[in-house]
Write a protein that holds these residues in place. Structure first.
Motif, PDB file in Angstrom:
ATOM      1  N   LEU A 158       3.266 -12.215   2.750  1.00 13.02           N
ATOM      2  CA  LEU A 158       3.390 -13.101   3.907  1.00 13.02           C
ATOM      3  C   LEU A 158       2.090 -13.812   4.261  1.00 13.02           C
ATOM      4  N   VAL A 159       0.941 -13.263   3.843  1.00  9.37           N
ATOM      5  CA  VAL A 159      -0.335 -13.871   4.247  1.00  9.37           C
ATOM      6  C   VAL A 159      -1.202 -14.310   3.072  1.00  9.37           C
ATOM      7  N   GLY A 160      -0.992 -13.729   1.883  1.00 10.29           N
ATOM      8  CA  GLY A 160      -1.748 -14.149   0.708  1.00 10.29           C
ATOM      9  C   GLY A 160      -3.109 -13.490   0.581  1.00 10.29           C
ATOM     10  N   ASP A 161      -3.900 -14.005  -0.355  1.00  9.94           N
ATOM     11  CA  ASP A 161      -5.189 -13.402  -0.708  1.00  9.94           C
ATOM     12  C   ASP A 161      -6.218 -13.545   0.414  1.00  9.94           C
ATOM     13  N   GLY A 162      -7.118 -12.572   0.466  1.00  6.68           N
ATOM     14  CA  GLY A 162      -8.271 -12.649   1.354  1.00  6.68           C
ATOM     15  C   GLY A 162      -8.008 -12.324   2.803  1.00  6.68           C
ATOM     16  N   ARG A 163      -6.818 -11.899   3.140  1.00  7.58           N
ATOM     17  CA  ARG A 163      -6.475 -11.652   4.543  1.00  7.58           C
ATOM     18  C   ARG A 163      -6.359 -10.160   4.883  1.00  7.58           C
ATOM     19  N   ILE A 164      -6.335  -9.296   3.883  1.00  6.19           N
ATOM     20  CA  ILE A 164      -6.110  -7.869   4.119  1.00  6.19           C
ATOM     21  C   ILE A 164      -7.382  -7.091   3.780  1.00  6.19           C
ATOM     22  N   PHE A 165      -7.828  -6.266   4.751  1.00  4.06           N
ATOM     23  CA  PHE A 165      -9.017  -5.445   4.601  1.00  4.06           C
ATOM     24  C   PHE A 165      -8.606  -3.974   4.765  1.00  4.06           C
ATOM     25  N   GLN A 166      -8.743  -3.204   3.692  1.00  6.22           N
ATOM     26  CA  GLN A 166      -8.317  -1.809   3.677  1.00  6.22           C
ATOM     27  C   GLN A 166      -9.527  -0.880   3.723  1.00  6.22           C
ATOM     28  N   PHE A 167      -9.356   0.254   4.416  1.00  3.41           N
ATOM     29  CA  PHE A 167     -10.440   1.227   4.545  1.00  3.41           C
ATOM     30  C   PHE A 167      -9.899   2.648   4.388  1.00  3.41           C
ATOM     31  N   GLY A 168     -10.733   3.504   3.791  1.00  5.63           N
ATOM     32  CA  GLY A 168     -10.371   4.912   3.646  1.00  5.63           C
ATOM     33  C   GLY A 168      -9.478   5.210   2.466  1.00  5.63           C
ATOM     34  N   ILE A 169      -9.199   4.227   1.635  1.00  5.95           N
ATOM     35  CA  ILE A 169      -8.222   4.372   0.550  1.00  5.95           C
ATOM     36  C   ILE A 169      -8.765   5.326  -0.519  1.00  5.95           C
ATOM     37  N   ARG A 170      -8.001   6.348  -0.820  1.00  4.55           N
ATOM     38  CA  ARG A 170      -8.415   7.307  -1.843  1.00  4.55           C
ATOM     39  C   ARG A 170      -7.246   7.771  -2.707  1.00  4.55           C
ATOM     40  N   SER A 171      -6.138   7.049  -2.634  1.00 10.31           N
ATOM     41  CA  SER A 171      -4.976   7.414  -3.437  1.00 10.31           C
ATOM     42  C   SER A 171      -4.155   6.171  -3.749  1.00 10.31           C
ATOM     43  N   GLY A 172      -3.661   6.119  -4.982  1.00  8.06           N
ATOM     44  CA  GLY A 172      -2.831   5.005  -5.418  1.00  8.06           C
ATOM     45  C   GLY A 172      -2.748   5.004  -6.931  1.00  8.06           C
ATOM     46  N   THR A 173      -1.870   4.201  -7.465  1.00  7.86           N
ATOM     47  CA  THR A 173      -1.759   4.098  -8.921  1.00  7.86           C
ATOM     48  C   THR A 173      -2.907   3.244  -9.478  1.00  7.86           C
ATOM     49  N   ARG A 174      -3.145   3.376 -10.777  1.00  7.94           N
ATOM     50  CA  ARG A 174      -4.147   2.535 -11.427  1.00  7.94           C
ATOM     51  C   ARG A 174      -3.801   1.064 -11.242  1.00  7.94           C
ATOM     52  N   GLU A 175      -2.512   0.743 -11.338  1.00  6.71           N
ATOM     53  CA  GLU A 175      -2.082  -0.647 -11.193  1.00  6.71           C
ATOM     54  C   GLU A 175      -2.386  -1.171  -9.781  1.00  6.71           C
ATOM     55  N   GLU A 176      -2.194  -0.343  -8.776  1.00  2.00           N
ATOM     56  CA  GLU A 176      -2.492  -0.775  -7.407  1.00  2.00           C
ATOM     57  C   GLU A 176      -3.965  -1.134  -7.247  1.00  2.00           C
ATOM     58  N   PHE A 177      -4.839  -0.260  -7.718  1.00  3.80           N
ATOM     59  CA  PHE A 177      -6.267  -0.516  -7.559  1.00  3.80           C
ATOM     60  C   PHE A 177      -6.709  -1.742  -8.355  1.00  3.80           C
ATOM     61  N   ARG A 178      -6.148  -1.931  -9.525  1.00  5.64           N
ATOM     62  CA  ARG A 178      -6.502  -3.116 -10.319  1.00  5.64           C
ATOM     63  C   ARG A 178      -5.976  -4.384  -9.667  1.00  5.64           C
ATOM     64  N   TRP A 179      -4.747  -4.336  -9.164  1.00  7.00           N
ATOM     65  CA  TRP A 179      -4.164  -5.500  -8.484  1.00  7.00           C
ATOM     66  C   TRP A 179      -4.980  -5.832  -7.234  1.00  7.00           C
TER      67      TRP A 179
END
Length: 285
Positions: A158-179
């Motif tokens: 809904l908002v596209g690139d550059g609009r989301i800032f994530q913090f504390g992330i320590r879990s996810g798939t390899r594909e998620e982190f690469r994306w």
């Protein structure tokens, strides 16, 4: 005169016409991928909030002096995520239409999408600040795109690139982190970089979403997908206060408490205190 006792979040009983922030609950956990129970979170938070004081010694402010109204929980269609999200969006739309700030209490993290859809419709340049242990950036989870594991991916659409800032992330798939490297700003493991993000966002409208499993499970065991090595309560308290006082927060939420996984009640008390500090830091609109 006889009257019905107030059973909302502590001290949040102002007239909705006068309130600047409107609480409402979304007791929904139909897409929970591990341990269910977040549907009971919002009710537990309201009940246990009376174990805390309305006054915050951290901020020297009192909820008794704030203009906040709690509308209670929505009645959601259990087992139908699309209909549940529509109901959440309708409630958030109504709150925003009155010039108020919606504050959603979950529920699993998917509920964010309903309120977010309403907020981005009113504020097309909306940005996101996201505290969480999990990236929540999957394209789908077991074939379904409407899952708490996919909620930030749906927000990105809904908002596209550059609009989301994530913090504390320590879990996810390899594909998620690469994306994520190409589409969102992800700060792994801790809340460092928050000041820089707030400066970059400036006065643009912000949707602030707090998944309480960003906390270390030694502090907050009452959640469905605990992830070791999270942040401390002190770090989270300071961070949510900073975001709510500095950013132009037009809508926000707190989610992912599963109260029965912590029979001591400490996790619920932590959730209550996070919400109290956020409410006190949010300025009138």
């Amino acid at each position: 005169m006889l009257s019905k006792p107030f059973d909302g979040f502590m001290a949040c009983e102002k007239d909705p016409r006068e309130a600047h922030t409107i609480l409402f609950g979304a007791p929904f956990d139909s897409t929970t991928s591990f341990r269910p129970g977040t549907r009971f979170g919002s009710a537990a938070i309201r009940q246990e909030s009376y174990g805390l004081e309305t006054y915050s010694p951290y901020q020297d402010k009192d909820l008794e002096d704030t203009a906040v109204c709690d509308l209670g929980d929505l009645e959601l269609c259990f087992g139908d995520p699309a209909r549940a999200l529509d109901a959440i969006q309708d409630q958030a739309d109504a709150i925003l239409a009155e010039g108020k700030r919606p504050f959603l209490i979950g529920g699993e993290h998917l509920v964010t999408l309903g309120a977010f859809r309403a907020a981005v419709r009113k504020y097309p340049d909306l940005h996101v600040i996201h505290f969480d242990a999990h990236a929540d950036l999957r394209e789908d989870y077991l074939g379904t795109p409407l899952s708490h594991a996919c909620v930030l991916r749906r927000c990105w659409e809904l908002v596209g690139d550059g609009r989301i800032f994530q913090f504390g992330i320590r879990s996810g798939t390899r594909e998620e982190f690469r994306w994520a490297q190409d589409h969102v700003t992800t700060h792994k493991f801790d809340l460092d970089g928050l000041e820089t993000a707030l400066t970059a966002i400036g006065d643009k409208p912000v949707y602030f979403t707090v998944d309480l499993d960003v906390l270390d499970p030694s502090v907050f065991p009452g959640t469905g997908t605990p992830e070791p090595e999270g942040v401390s309560f002190s770090a989270l308290r300071q961070a949510v206060t900073l975001v709510c006082s500095r950013a132009n927060v037009v809508a926000c939420d707190v989610n992912e408490l599963s109260p029965h996984y912590d029979p001591t009640g400490v996790s619920t008390a932590v959730a209550c205190k996070v919400i109290r500090e956020m409410l006190l830091a949010l300025p009138p609109r």
